[in-house]
Design a protein around this motif. Structure first.
Motif, mmCIF file in Angstrom:
data_model
loop_
_atom_site.group_PDB
_atom_site.id
_atom_site.type_symbol
_atom_site.label_atom_id
_atom_site.label_comp_id
_atom_site.label_asym_id
_atom_site.label_seq_id
_atom_site.Cartn_x
_atom_site.Cartn_y
_atom_site.Cartn_z
ATOM 1 N N TYR A 1 -0.898 37.040 -8.630
ATOM 2 C CA TYR A 1 -2.063 37.721 -8.982
ATOM 3 C C TYR A 1 -2.142 39.332 -9.026
ATOM 4 O O TYR A 1 -2.467 39.699 -9.988
ATOM 5 C CB TYR A 1 -3.006 37.296 -7.658
ATOM 6 C CG TYR A 1 -4.205 37.804 -7.790
ATOM 7 C CD1 TYR A 1 -5.152 37.524 -8.899
ATOM 8 C CD2 TYR A 1 -5.025 38.846 -6.921
ATOM 9 C CE1 TYR A 1 -6.580 37.967 -8.918
ATOM 10 C CE2 TYR A 1 -6.184 39.150 -6.955
ATOM 11 C CZ TYR A 1 -7.021 38.998 -8.198
ATOM 12 O OH TYR A 1 -8.360 39.315 -8.210
ATOM 13 N N THR B 1 -0.082 40.086 -12.243
ATOM 14 C CA THR B 1 -0.989 39.958 -13.513
ATOM 15 C C THR B 1 -2.048 40.988 -13.759
ATOM 16 O O THR B 1 -2.069 41.382 -14.821
ATOM 17 C CB THR B 1 -1.553 38.414 -13.140
ATOM 18 O OG1 THR B 1 -0.316 37.549 -13.482
ATOM 19 C CG2 THR B 1 -2.309 38.193 -14.621
ATOM 20 N N ARG C 1 -4.246 31.509 -7.838
ATOM 21 C CA ARG C 1 -3.469 30.922 -9.062
ATOM 22 C C ARG C 1 -4.415 30.763 -10.167
ATOM 23 O O ARG C 1 -5.363 29.880 -10.340
ATOM 24 C CB ARG C 1 -2.771 29.614 -8.858
ATOM 25 C CG ARG C 1 -1.867 29.107 -9.999
ATOM 26 C CD ARG C 1 -1.283 27.658 -9.741
ATOM 27 N NE ARG C 1 -0.468 27.388 -8.692
ATOM 28 C CZ ARG C 1 -0.828 26.774 -7.656
ATOM 29 N NH1 ARG C 1 -1.922 26.325 -7.385
ATOM 30 N NH2 ARG C 1 0.081 26.651 -6.583
ATOM 31 N N GLY C 2 -4.439 31.553 -11.153
ATOM 32 C CA GLY C 2 -5.565 31.573 -12.218
ATOM 33 C C GLY C 2 -6.957 31.930 -11.756
ATOM 34 O O GLY C 2 -6.895 32.811 -10.964
ATOM 35 N N LYS C 3 -7.565 31.098 -11.697
ATOM 36 C CA LYS C 3 -9.052 31.296 -11.005
ATOM 37 C C LYS C 3 -9.222 30.334 -9.804
ATOM 38 O O LYS C 3 -10.111 30.215 -9.260
ATOM 39 C CB LYS C 3 -10.016 30.678 -12.138
ATOM 40 C CG LYS C 3 -10.190 31.835 -13.129
ATOM 41 C CD LYS C 3 -10.623 33.216 -12.995
ATOM 42 C CE LYS C 3 -10.795 34.236 -14.078
ATOM 43 N NZ LYS C 3 -11.092 35.282 -13.826
#
Length: 203
Positions: free
Chosen positions: A138, A141, A180-182
């Motif tokens: 996270y 990124t 993880r992502g959203k």
């Protein structure tokens, strides 16, 4: 970036579905750890989302930004004070709980801030410190994004910060808040945990 824009950015995050899920996890953690504490200080309270989400706790919010505090006062009737983490405007032994959420790693002098936390905490006081985990996917990124708030971090060595805290507190630490992502989930894995939490009881 102006203070007005910073306030807007925080509001946008915490009003998003993703931000609400993150906040829910963080609030749950704080509620569990600070239950039974009579007077709690939130250093770097920002727009006051924790004060709003924890109405049952007696929290004093402190921030260096007047713009942030104006927004915080709209959200709850908690006590809000302007001031610096490195020079807290409170008497010694004023609180039995202190928390800092993704704040210490942005300060010029984290050593001084930890000393101040130790000063204002009572002998039985508890300190909850949530730090962004630079090793997480996270973080890696987000920090690549142009204008990312994460780029303002001054201190990325979690063990160095933990050592600072351990000079004044008995500490336990853990990874927390998988992202993880959203998706937001429970994990203690360094690669996925967005936060590193240090819990301290005053020596």
């Amino acid at each position: 970036m102006s203070s007005f824009n910073e306030v807007g950015k925080f509001k946008k995050f915490y009003e998003s579905r993703f931000g609400k899920r993150v906040l829910q996890r963080e609030v749950g953690y704080l509620r569990k750890e600070l239950k039974g504490r009579n007077k709690i200080l939130d250093i770097g309270c920002g727009i006051g989302v924790f004060e709003q989400a924890l109405p049952e706790l007696n929290i004093f919010g402190l921030d260096i930004s007047e713009a942030m505090l104006r927004e915080a006062k709209k959200r709850s009737n908690k006590h809000f004070v302007i001031g610096s983490a490195e020079e807290l405007p409170f008497h010694s032994s004023s609180f039995d709980g202190v928390f800092m959420i993704t704040t210490l790693e942005f300060l010029k002098n984290p050593k001084r801030a930890v000393e101040e936390v130790a000063r204002v905490l009572m002998s039985s006081g508890k300190f909850i410190l949530m730090l962004l985990n630079p090793e997480s996917k996270y973080f890696k990124t987000r920090v690549k994004r142009r204008g990312s708030y994460f780029r303002k971090i001054r201190h990325r060595n979690l063990k160095e910060i933990e050592n600072l805290v351990s000079k004044h507190f008995h500490t336990k630490a853990e990874y927390f808040l998988g992202i993880r992502g959203k998706d937001v989930f429970t994990t203690d894995k360094k690669d996925w945990a967005a936060l590193y939490v240090i819990k301290g009881s005053k020596r």
